[in-house]
Write an enzyme that holds these catalytic residues in place. Structure first.
Site, PDB file in Angstrom:
ATOM      1  N   SER A 157       0.840  -1.200   0.000  1.00 10.64           N
ATOM      2  CA  SER A 157       0.000   0.000   0.000  1.00 10.64           C
ATOM      3  C   SER A 157       0.874   1.247   0.000  1.00 10.64           C
ATOM      4  O   SER A 157       1.976   1.240   0.551  1.00 10.64           O
ATOM      5  CB  SER A 157      -0.861  -0.004   1.270  1.00 10.64           C
ATOM      6  OG  SER A 157      -1.465   1.251   1.457  1.00 10.64           O
ATOM      7  N   TYR A 195      -0.286  -0.293  10.271  1.00 12.02           N
ATOM      8  CA  TYR A 195      -0.529  -0.790   8.910  1.00 12.02           C
ATOM      9  C   TYR A 195       0.607  -0.361   7.981  1.00 12.02           C
ATOM     10  O   TYR A 195       1.122  -1.160   7.199  1.00 12.02           O
ATOM     11  CB  TYR A 195      -1.872  -0.244   8.421  1.00 12.02           C
ATOM     12  CG  TYR A 195      -2.252  -0.624   7.010  1.00 12.02           C
ATOM     13  CD1 TYR A 195      -2.495  -1.951   6.654  1.00 12.02           C
ATOM     14  CD2 TYR A 195      -2.396   0.359   6.022  1.00 12.02           C
ATOM     15  CE1 TYR A 195      -2.865  -2.292   5.353  1.00 12.02           C
ATOM     16  CE2 TYR A 195      -2.766   0.032   4.729  1.00 12.02           C
ATOM     17  CZ  TYR A 195      -3.000  -1.297   4.396  1.00 12.02           C
ATOM     18  OH  TYR A 195      -3.360  -1.634   3.108  1.00 12.02           O
ATOM     19  N   LYS A 240       3.050  -3.027   6.052  1.00  8.75           N
ATOM     20  CA  LYS A 240       3.147  -3.078   4.583  1.00  8.75           C
ATOM     21  C   LYS A 240       4.588  -2.780   4.136  1.00  8.75           C
ATOM     22  O   LYS A 240       5.079  -3.406   3.194  1.00  8.75           O
ATOM     23  CB  LYS A 240       2.168  -2.094   3.946  1.00  8.75           C
ATOM     24  CG  LYS A 240       0.702  -2.539   4.021  1.00  8.75           C
ATOM     25  CD  LYS A 240       0.489  -3.861   3.307  1.00  8.75           C
ATOM     26  CE  LYS A 240      -0.977  -4.137   3.006  1.00  8.75           C
ATOM     27  NZ  LYS A 240      -1.200  -5.524   2.538  1.00  8.75           N
TER      28      LYS A 240
HETATM   29  N1  NAD Z   1      -8.808  -1.303  -0.835  1.00  2.96           N
HETATM   30  C1  NAD Z   1      -7.841  -0.381  -0.882  1.00  2.96           C
HETATM   31  O1  NAD Z   1      -8.097   0.816  -1.104  1.00  2.96           O
HETATM   32  C2  NAD Z   1      -6.388  -0.806  -0.688  1.00  2.96           C
HETATM   33  C3  NAD Z   1      -5.389   0.169  -0.778  1.00  2.96           C
HETATM   34  C4  NAD Z   1      -4.058  -0.206  -0.619  1.00  2.96           C
HETATM   35  C5  NAD Z   1      -3.746  -1.540  -0.374  1.00  2.96           C
HETATM   36  N2  NAD Z   1      -4.747  -2.459  -0.262  1.00  2.96           N
HETATM   37  C6  NAD Z   1      -4.363  -3.852   0.004  1.00  2.96           C
HETATM   38  O2  NAD Z   1      -4.954  -4.683  -0.978  1.00  2.96           O
HETATM   39  C7  NAD Z   1      -5.259  -5.962  -0.414  1.00  2.96           C
HETATM   40  C8  NAD Z   1      -6.731  -6.285  -0.628  1.00  2.96           C
HETATM   41  O3  NAD Z   1      -7.513  -5.235  -0.114  1.00  2.96           O
HETATM   42  P1  NAD Z   1      -9.111  -5.245  -0.197  1.00  2.96           P
HETATM   43  O4  NAD Z   1      -9.559  -3.842  -0.106  1.00  2.96           O
HETATM   44  O5  NAD Z   1      -9.586  -6.090  -1.313  1.00  2.96           O
HETATM   45  O6  NAD Z   1      -9.439  -5.963   1.215  1.00  2.96           O
HETATM   46  P2  NAD Z   1     -10.771  -6.644   1.726  1.00  2.96           P
HETATM   47  O7  NAD Z   1     -10.785  -6.456   3.200  1.00  2.96           O
HETATM   48  O8  NAD Z   1     -11.963  -6.231   0.932  1.00  2.96           O
HETATM   49  O9  NAD Z   1     -10.504  -8.192   1.401  1.00  2.96           O
HETATM   50  C9  NAD Z   1      -9.464  -8.869   2.025  1.00  2.96           C
HETATM   51  C10 NAD Z   1      -9.795 -10.346   2.055  1.00  2.96           C
HETATM   52  O10 NAD Z   1      -8.727 -10.985   2.770  1.00  2.96           O
HETATM   53  C11 NAD Z   1      -9.288 -11.940   3.644  1.00  2.96           C
HETATM   54  N3  NAD Z   1      -8.399 -12.142   4.777  1.00  2.96           N
HETATM   55  C12 NAD Z   1      -8.174 -11.276   5.814  1.00  2.96           C
HETATM   56  N4  NAD Z   1      -7.352 -11.835   6.700  1.00  2.96           N
HETATM   57  C13 NAD Z   1      -7.042 -13.068   6.216  1.00  2.96           C
HETATM   58  C14 NAD Z   1      -6.255 -14.125   6.709  1.00  2.96           C
HETATM   59  N5  NAD Z   1      -5.647 -14.029   7.894  1.00  2.96           N
HETATM   60  N6  NAD Z   1      -6.135 -15.255   5.959  1.00  2.96           N
HETATM   61  C15 NAD Z   1      -6.781 -15.367   4.782  1.00  2.96           C
HETATM   62  N7  NAD Z   1      -7.582 -14.394   4.275  1.00  2.96           N
HETATM   63  C16 NAD Z   1      -7.700 -13.265   4.996  1.00  2.96           C
HETATM   64  C17 NAD Z   1     -10.629 -11.354   4.076  1.00  2.96           C
HETATM   65  O11 NAD Z   1     -11.513 -12.371   4.536  1.00  2.96           O
HETATM   66  C18 NAD Z   1     -11.093 -10.676   2.790  1.00  2.96           C
HETATM   67  O12 NAD Z   1     -11.908 -11.519   1.997  1.00  2.96           O
HETATM   68  C19 NAD Z   1      -4.863  -5.879   1.051  1.00  2.96           C
HETATM   69  O13 NAD Z   1      -3.554  -6.395   1.247  1.00  2.96           O
HETATM   70  C20 NAD Z   1      -4.876  -4.390   1.335  1.00  2.96           C
HETATM   71  O14 NAD Z   1      -4.037  -4.041   2.417  1.00  2.96           O
HETATM   72  C21 NAD Z   1      -6.063  -2.140  -0.414  1.00  2.96           C
END
Ligand code: NAD
Length: 256
Positions: free
Chosen positions: A145, A158, A162
């Site tokens: 991120s 966080y 990351k």
């Molecule tokens: N959404 C954003 O704006 C954004 C921005 C920067 C980075 N990210 C990164 O992108 C990735 C996905 O983000 P997202 O928004 O789709 O997240 P989200 O929360 O919508 O989905 C994450 C999924 O991971 C699963 N999960 C959580 N902990 C887990 C574990 N211990 N074992 C297995 N599965 C697990 C959850 O059940 C969920 O289905 C993450 O690493 C997040 O940090 C997201």
């Protein structure tokens, strides 16, 4: 240029929804067999059915990436993994421990962030690497991120987790390049996912405008944007890209 991954097995963690699901769908669309992981078995199965309905090949593998035994068992059960996408992440909800001023935070609040974002990537990478080394080919792709690259006020835990997983990627790139394995990070800006839908469904709201002013390309990221780049990184076309952190953020910040 063809993005064909037929014959490759791809494990995507946290792929039950959001960015991970879009990445899994993109790999299936490129012909790969996708192992869909999520913590939640129902969500995992629903994702597999969605991919199958679109004509892709996928199997479900529900486990917790923070549990090294469960990770090792799942990888042993699914067979050699060619591509690992460390996507499972935890940004923490507003008001959740670990979000808020650092000076007021409790060290214990850091644990869920470090365990999922950093240790999760560590456990999964450890489980798949021996098979990649043996086959002389592999791709490690970790979703990080901009919070970890440039810092996010109120999200010290966080951001640090990351940044830690991005550093792990760089070490693995140096250590394993000689085995035909690349390791890269995709650093995401704000994405349009279920969690943020309420915000983006009103793009003219003050809050949405305020956020988008910081993006050269004035829209939130689409999870499909991450899917396309992840697939590219897994192909032969990207075989000389390793140890990099690619910002996928509409120009929120630039890598020099
Ligand atoms: N959404 C954003 O704006 C954004 C921005 C920067 C980075 N990210 C990164 O992108 C990735 C996905 O983000 P997202 O928004 O789709 O997240 P989200 O929360 O919508 O989905 C994450 C999924 O991971 C699963 N999960 C959580 N902990 C887990 C574990 N211990 N074992 C297995 N599965 C697990 C959850 O059940 C969920 O289905 C993450 O690493 C997040 O940090 C997201």
């Amino acid at each position: 240029m063809e993005l064909d991954l037929t014959g490759r097995r791809v494990l995507v963690t946290g792929a039950g929804q959001g960015v991970g699901l879009a990445i899994a769908e993109a790999f299936a669309g490129a012909g790969a067999t996708v192992v869909v992981n999520d913590l939640d078995p129902a969500r995992t199965q629903a994702a597999v059915e969605r991919i199958a309905a679109g004509g892709g090949r996928a199997t479900a593998s529900a486990f917790d990436v923070t549990d090294p035994v469960a990770v090792a068992d799942a990888v042993a059960a699914c067979g050699p993994v060619d591509v690992l996408v460390n996507n499972a992440g935890n940004a923490g909800a507003e008001g959740f421990g670990g979000r808020g001023p650092f000076a007021e935070s409790d060290p214990q609040d850091w644990e869920p962030f470090i365990r999922v974002n950093l240790y999760g990537a560590m456990h999964c990478s450890r489980a798949v690497l021996p098979g990649m080394i043996e086959s002389g080919w592999g791709r490690l792709i970790t979703i990080v991120s901009d919070a970890g690259r440039i810092g996010d006020p109120g999200s010290a835990a966080y951001s640090a987790a990351k940044a830690g997983s991005a550093g792990l990627t760089r070490a693995l790139a140096r250590e394993n390049g000689r085995f035909g394995i690349t390791a890269n990070n995709l650093s995401l800006g704000t994405m349009r996912t279920d969690a943020t839908e309420a915000l983006w469904s009103e793009p003219d709201s003050d809050r949405a405008r305020q956020i988008l002013r910081n993006y050269a390309i004035r829209r939130p990221g689409d999870p499909g944007d991450a899917g396309a780049v992840a697939v590219f990184l897994a192909t032969e076309h990207a075989s000389w890209i390793t140890g990099q952190t690619l910002p996928l953020n509409g120009g929120y910040s630039f890598a020099l």
